[in-house]
Write an enzyme that holds these catalytic residues in place. Structure first.
Site, short mmCIF file in Angstrom:
data_model
loop_
_atom_site.label_atom_id
_atom_site.label_comp_id
_atom_site.label_asym_id
_atom_site.label_seq_id
_atom_site.Cartn_x
_atom_site.Cartn_y
_atom_site.Cartn_z
N LYS A 47 0.79 -1.44 -0.01
CA LYS A 47 0.21 0.27 -0.03
C LYS A 47 0.85 1.33 0.00
O LYS A 47 1.98 1.22 0.53
CB LYS A 47 -0.84 0.04 1.35
CG LYS A 47 -1.67 1.13 1.56
CD LYS A 47 -3.18 1.18 1.99
CE LYS A 47 -3.65 2.22 2.07
NZ LYS A 47 -4.27 2.61 0.37
N LEU A 75 -5.55 7.43 1.70
CA LEU A 75 -3.94 7.14 1.75
C LEU A 75 -3.73 6.95 3.28
O LEU A 75 -2.78 7.48 3.94
CB LEU A 75 -3.08 8.29 1.15
CG LEU A 75 -3.10 8.43 -0.26
CD1 LEU A 75 -2.49 9.49 -0.72
CD2 LEU A 75 -2.46 7.33 -0.92
N ASN A 127 3.73 6.83 -6.20
CA ASN A 127 2.38 7.01 -6.53
C ASN A 127 2.03 8.57 -6.62
O ASN A 127 1.92 9.13 -5.64
CB ASN A 127 1.54 6.50 -5.24
CG ASN A 127 0.00 6.70 -5.55
OD1 ASN A 127 -0.55 7.33 -6.52
ND2 ASN A 127 -0.83 6.49 -4.45
N CYS A 130 -2.77 9.17 -6.96
CA CYS A 130 -4.00 9.19 -6.26
C CYS A 130 -5.16 10.16 -6.59
O CYS A 130 -4.77 11.23 -6.40
CB CYS A 130 -3.82 9.01 -4.76
SG CYS A 130 -5.29 8.79 -3.76
N LYS A 165 3.85 5.68 -11.20
CA LYS A 165 2.50 5.17 -11.34
C LYS A 165 1.62 6.41 -11.95
O LYS A 165 1.66 7.41 -11.18
CB LYS A 165 1.67 4.57 -10.19
CG LYS A 165 0.52 4.10 -10.37
CD LYS A 165 0.09 3.42 -9.15
CE LYS A 165 -1.37 2.58 -9.45
NZ LYS A 165 -1.88 1.69 -8.31
C1 LIG Z 1 -9.24 -0.20 -1.91
C2 LIG Z 1 -8.06 0.47 -2.78
C3 LIG Z 1 -7.16 0.92 -2.38
C4 LIG Z 1 -5.93 1.48 -3.31
N1 LIG Z 1 -4.88 2.16 -2.73
C5 LIG Z 1 -3.82 2.47 -3.59
C6 LIG Z 1 -2.64 2.89 -2.99
O1 LIG Z 1 -2.40 2.94 -1.82
N2 LIG Z 1 -1.78 3.33 -3.81
C7 LIG Z 1 -1.86 3.33 -5.29
O2 LIG Z 1 -0.94 3.62 -5.77
N3 LIG Z 1 -2.93 2.86 -5.67
C8 LIG Z 1 -3.91 2.26 -4.84
N4 LIG Z 1 -5.03 1.74 -5.39
C9 LIG Z 1 -5.30 1.63 -7.14
C10 LIG Z 1 -5.12 0.30 -7.34
O3 LIG Z 1 -3.53 0.17 -7.25
C11 LIG Z 1 -4.88 0.18 -8.94
O4 LIG Z 1 -4.31 1.19 -9.57
C12 LIG Z 1 -6.66 0.46 -9.37
O5 LIG Z 1 -7.31 -0.24 -8.32
C13 LIG Z 1 -6.65 -0.08 -10.80
O6 LIG Z 1 -6.61 -1.39 -10.79
P1 LIG Z 1 -7.68 -2.44 -10.51
O7 LIG Z 1 -8.87 -2.35 -11.45
O8 LIG Z 1 -7.12 -3.78 -11.03
O9 LIG Z 1 -8.05 -2.58 -9.06
C14 LIG Z 1 -6.11 1.21 -4.45
C15 LIG Z 1 -7.20 0.55 -5.25
C16 LIG Z 1 -8.06 0.33 -4.25
C17 LIG Z 1 -9.28 -0.32 -4.88
#
Ligand SMILES: Cc1cc2nc3c(=O)[nH]c(=O)nc-3n(C[C@H](O)[C@H](O)[C@H](O)COP(=O)(O)O)c2cc1C
Length: 305
Positions: A47, A75, A127, A130, A165
């Protein structure tokens, strides 16, 4: 026919499989991340960790919508010092661990990296994307000078591969991708969640406590795929595709668009932890059917049309 080779390498970082756990899905506990690795992921991303502890937003922070999930966790994280303690007393060893970092200022990123540098972390993911926290993430991603300065400063602090990212919540993701490459990024993760919301029509209230959140899951797949496709035409460094990948067909599409590896987040909510094994098997069967010896052979194939 031989079993196709699924191994890949990104800037010296070798992975047995091109499937990675996306950031934010399983926290920062090494025990939990190792479990995901053992289910078939080639690498796991923590995370996102920040400079100081953040409580995050009130509930509800996550809601299911048609085609995916909306989240505004805010976050929340224990801050770099606590995470450092956890990582330094854990056996990282062989674990292909990528630490995701976010920050508001360049010095926050560089100090976090200086602290982590001696640990057996294999790579970092910045990251800068966000979509729902003011002053962090996507706001950084939209400022070209800031992105350039940040990546150059971080590169000067580490020899480990640097993944950056990106966000689609920007005017021109291709321009930011080129800029990140020129500043020294080793790979690009494409994409983070997309800014979105949901409203309860009974009460008239936005559902998430933060009102606006980030959309993930199948609904964003065509957008993420387009981003990978366009970026592939404009940069040389590897792209890690991310957004709505829940089965092997989705994964293949991303490779054909130009991704060297892919990340899975929401797919775990849909398919459970077996998602990695299922996708891996599907990729192998597809490669055999197409007479390919390795996954590398199909990367970017869609660009030949
Ligand atoms: C509950 C949740 C928490 C997330 N937390 C982060 C994070 O802390 N840092 C980050 O770069 N992306 C975070 N993401 C984004 C995911 O890493 C990913 O980029 C995004 O969900 C798209 O991919 P997916 O459709 O496979 O989930 C989070 C996504 C979800 C659903």
């Amino acid at each position: 026919m031989q079993v196709p080779d699924l191994s890949i390498e990104i800037s010296g970082f070798k992975m047995k499989s091109p499937l990675m756990l996306a950031s934010g899905i399983f926290g920062t506990s090494i025990k939990l991340l190792r479990r995901i690795f053992e289910t078939g992921a080639g690498a796991v991303v923590t995370k996102s960790i920040g400079y100081v502890k953040r409580m995050g937003y009130n509930n509800p922070t996550l809601v299911e919508v048609y085609g995916g999930y909306l989240n505004a966790i805010g976050l929340s994280n224990p801050g770099i010092k606590e995470v450092y303690k956890e990582l330094s007393r854990s056996k990282i060893n062989d674990l292909p661990l990528i630490v995701s970092l976010f920050g508001a200022e360049t010095y926050e990123f560089t100090e976090m990296i200086s602290l982590l540098e001696d640990l057996k972390v294999k790579a970092y993911e910045l990251n800068i994307s966000c979509p729902h926290v003011e002053g962090f993430g996507a706001e950084v991603c939209q400022n070209s000078d800031l992105v350039k300065q940040l990546i150059m400063a971080v590169k000067a602090k580490t020899r480990k591969p640097l993944f950056v990212k990106l966000s689609q919540n920007t005017t021109d993701i291709v321009q930011i991708a080129k800029l990140a490459e020129n500043a020294g990024a080793d790979a690009l993760t494409v994409v983070n969640t997309l800014k979105a919301m949901a409203i309860d029509i009974e009460t008239g209230r936005p559902i998430l406590a933060n009102k606006i959140g980030g959309l993930s899951g199948p609904a964003i797949k065509p957008i993420a795929l387009r981003c990978v496709y366009e970026i592939y035409q404009n940069v040389e460094i590897p792209i890690v595709g991310c957004g709505g990948i829940i089965n092997w067909q989705d994964a293949i599409e991303f490779f054909l668009a130009g991704a060297t590896a892919i990340q899975i987040g929401t797919g775990i909510a849909y398919e459970g932890l077996s998602v990695f094994e299922k996708i891996k098997q599907g990729i192998k069967d597809y490669l055999i059917l197409k007479g390919k010896r390795s996954v590398k052979e199909i990367v970017g194939f869609a660009h030949s049309f």
